[in-house]
Write a protein that holds these residues in place. Structure first.
Motif, PDB file in Angstrom:
ATOM      1  N   GLY A 149       0.670  -1.145   0.232  1.00 15.67           N
ATOM      2  CA  GLY A 149       0.088   0.136  -0.089  1.00 15.67           C
ATOM      3  C   GLY A 149       0.838   1.383  -0.045  1.00 15.67           C
ATOM      4  O   GLY A 149       0.241   2.227   0.148  1.00 15.67           O
ATOM      5  N   PHE A 150       2.076   1.095  -0.483  1.00 17.07           N
ATOM      6  CA  PHE A 150       2.885   2.515  -0.233  1.00 17.07           C
ATOM      7  C   PHE A 150       4.046   2.431  -1.267  1.00 17.07           C
ATOM      8  O   PHE A 150       4.945   3.195  -1.094  1.00 17.07           O
ATOM      9  N   GLY A 151       3.500   1.901  -2.283  1.00 17.09           N
ATOM     10  CA  GLY A 151       4.616   1.849  -3.635  1.00 17.09           C
ATOM     11  C   GLY A 151       4.846   3.532  -3.958  1.00 17.09           C
ATOM     12  O   GLY A 151       3.537   4.050  -4.572  1.00 17.09           O
ATOM     13  N   PRO A 152       5.920   3.673  -4.473  1.00 20.86           N
ATOM     14  CA  PRO A 152       6.133   4.828  -5.159  1.00 20.86           C
ATOM     15  C   PRO A 152       5.897   5.084  -6.645  1.00 20.86           C
ATOM     16  O   PRO A 152       6.224   3.851  -7.079  1.00 20.86           O
ATOM     17  N   GLU A 153       5.278   5.829  -7.040  1.00 26.39           N
ATOM     18  CA  GLU A 153       5.001   6.158  -8.516  1.00 26.39           C
ATOM     19  C   GLU A 153       6.371   6.394  -9.495  1.00 26.39           C
ATOM     20  O   GLU A 153       6.222   5.867 -10.566  1.00 26.39           O
ATOM     21  N   GLU A 157       9.215  10.668  -6.644  1.00 30.27           N
ATOM     22  CA  GLU A 157       8.354  10.149  -5.450  1.00 30.27           C
ATOM     23  C   GLU A 157       9.091   9.690  -4.237  1.00 30.27           C
ATOM     24  O   GLU A 157       9.152  10.161  -3.031  1.00 30.27           O
ATOM     25  N   PHE A 158       9.993   8.492  -4.749  1.00 30.64           N
ATOM     26  CA  PHE A 158      10.562   7.682  -3.769  1.00 30.64           C
ATOM     27  C   PHE A 158      11.620   8.820  -2.918  1.00 30.64           C
ATOM     28  O   PHE A 158      11.556   8.662  -1.565  1.00 30.64           O
ATOM     29  N   GLU A 159      12.240   9.629  -3.781  1.00 30.32           N
ATOM     30  CA  GLU A 159      13.117  10.480  -3.300  1.00 30.32           C
ATOM     31  C   GLU A 159      12.451  11.493  -2.284  1.00 30.32           C
ATOM     32  O   GLU A 159      13.213  11.830  -1.379  1.00 30.32           O
ATOM     33  N   GLU A 160      11.542  11.949  -2.749  1.00 28.56           N
ATOM     34  CA  GLU A 160      10.722  13.121  -2.040  1.00 28.56           C
ATOM     35  C   GLU A 160      10.396  12.496  -0.483  1.00 28.56           C
ATOM     36  O   GLU A 160      10.480  13.261   0.324  1.00 28.56           O
ATOM     37  N   GLN A 161       9.912  11.473  -0.690  1.00 30.94           N
ATOM     38  CA  GLN A 161       9.420  10.796   0.600  1.00 30.94           C
ATOM     39  C   GLN A 161      10.298  10.473   1.743  1.00 30.94           C
ATOM     40  O   GLN A 161      10.273  10.807   2.798  1.00 30.94           O
ATOM     41  N   LEU A 162      11.544  10.108   1.103  1.00 29.61           N
ATOM     42  CA  LEU A 162      12.839  10.113   2.011  1.00 29.61           C
ATOM     43  C   LEU A 162      13.160  11.401   2.511  1.00 29.61           C
ATOM     44  O   LEU A 162      13.544  11.369   3.698  1.00 29.61           O
ATOM     45  N   HIS A 163      13.206  12.632   1.629  1.00 32.73           N
ATOM     46  CA  HIS A 163      13.543  13.757   2.189  1.00 32.73           C
ATOM     47  C   HIS A 163      12.595  14.224   3.157  1.00 32.73           C
ATOM     48  O   HIS A 163      12.994  14.933   4.065  1.00 32.73           O
TER      49      HIS A 163
END
Length: 230
Positions: A149-153, A157-163
């Motif tokens: 339920g939390f796959g990055p598109e 988006e992956f990098e932004e969530q980490l930041h």
């Protein structure tokens, strides 16, 4: 009630003098725990405990009651004995890491046929692959995140969530390209990554999972995997 189901072995704990409690992700009932009697007995003529090594594909007959957390196993066998995963260091390290991540993230006690098919296909790929599996654990985690339920598109988006969660990760062109390919392409697609970039992405993925799963905790197999693949 006796029920037939396929399963994927995740882990086991010693139980009493001769038995184990095995954690298995099943096709029919999701994540389950089973008492397996007698497999550690010195008198046992079979090597049934080998059936519960990481990612073994099982055919099982089980005693199932939906009001219990611990069930009993009547029969277990595999129609696909592994020829490479337990014997190749890189593959076995990936298998141990993947099973630890699955044990920490799979919680549902109900069948999920689409997820089960993904897991079966992933295990069979790792077992059969002779080349292009060095990124298996990375692609697997990315694709599993969508089922959770939390796959990055996208890589962005992956990098932004980490930041946003104060995780230092700066994807250069190599990592951005690799991430987008892993998200969009099937397992086994050739993707060029240096060893340092592979380890950087591995750490970032574990951090990404920790953002979304508070209970993930320490991933004990991570240092070994990083050393083997580095």
């Amino acid at each position: 009630m006796l029920q037939k189901t396929r399963g994927i072995a995740l882990s086991y704990l010693r139980y009493r003098e001769t038995s184990i409690i095995a954690r298995v992700y099943t096709e029919e009932f999701g994540l389950q725990s089973y008492i397996v009697n007698g497999v550690r007995s010195a008198k046992s003529k079979s090597n049934k405990i080998a059936l519960f090594q990481p990612l073994t594909l099982l055919e099982m007959v089980v005693y199932y009651k939906d009001d219990r957390d611990l069930h009993r196993l009547s029969e277990a066998k595999t129609n696909y004995p592994f020829q490479s995963i337990p014997f190749e260091v890189a593959k076995s390290s990936m298998a141990i890491f993947v099973t630890e991540m699955l044990t920490k993230t799979l919680k549902e006690e109900a069948g999920n046929p689409v997820l089960f098919r993904f897991l079966i296909d992933s295990v069979l790929f790792l077992e059969d692959a002779r080349t292009n599996y060095e990124n298996f654990h990375l692609t697997f985690l990315l694709k599993l995140s969508f089922f959770l339920g939390f796959g990055p598109e996208s890589a962005r988006e992956f990098e932004e969530q980490l930041h946003e969660n104060s995780v230092p990760f700066l994807a250069d062109d190599e990592l951005t390209s690799a991430l987008n390919a892993m998200l969009r392409q099937p397992l086994g697609t050739p993707i060029k990554l240096s060893r340092s970039a592979r380890n950087e992405l591995l750490d970032a993925l574990v951090s990404y999972y920790k953002i979304h799963i508070d209970s993930l905790g320490e991933v004990k197999s991570l240092p070994v995997l990083r050393e083997v693949l580095g």
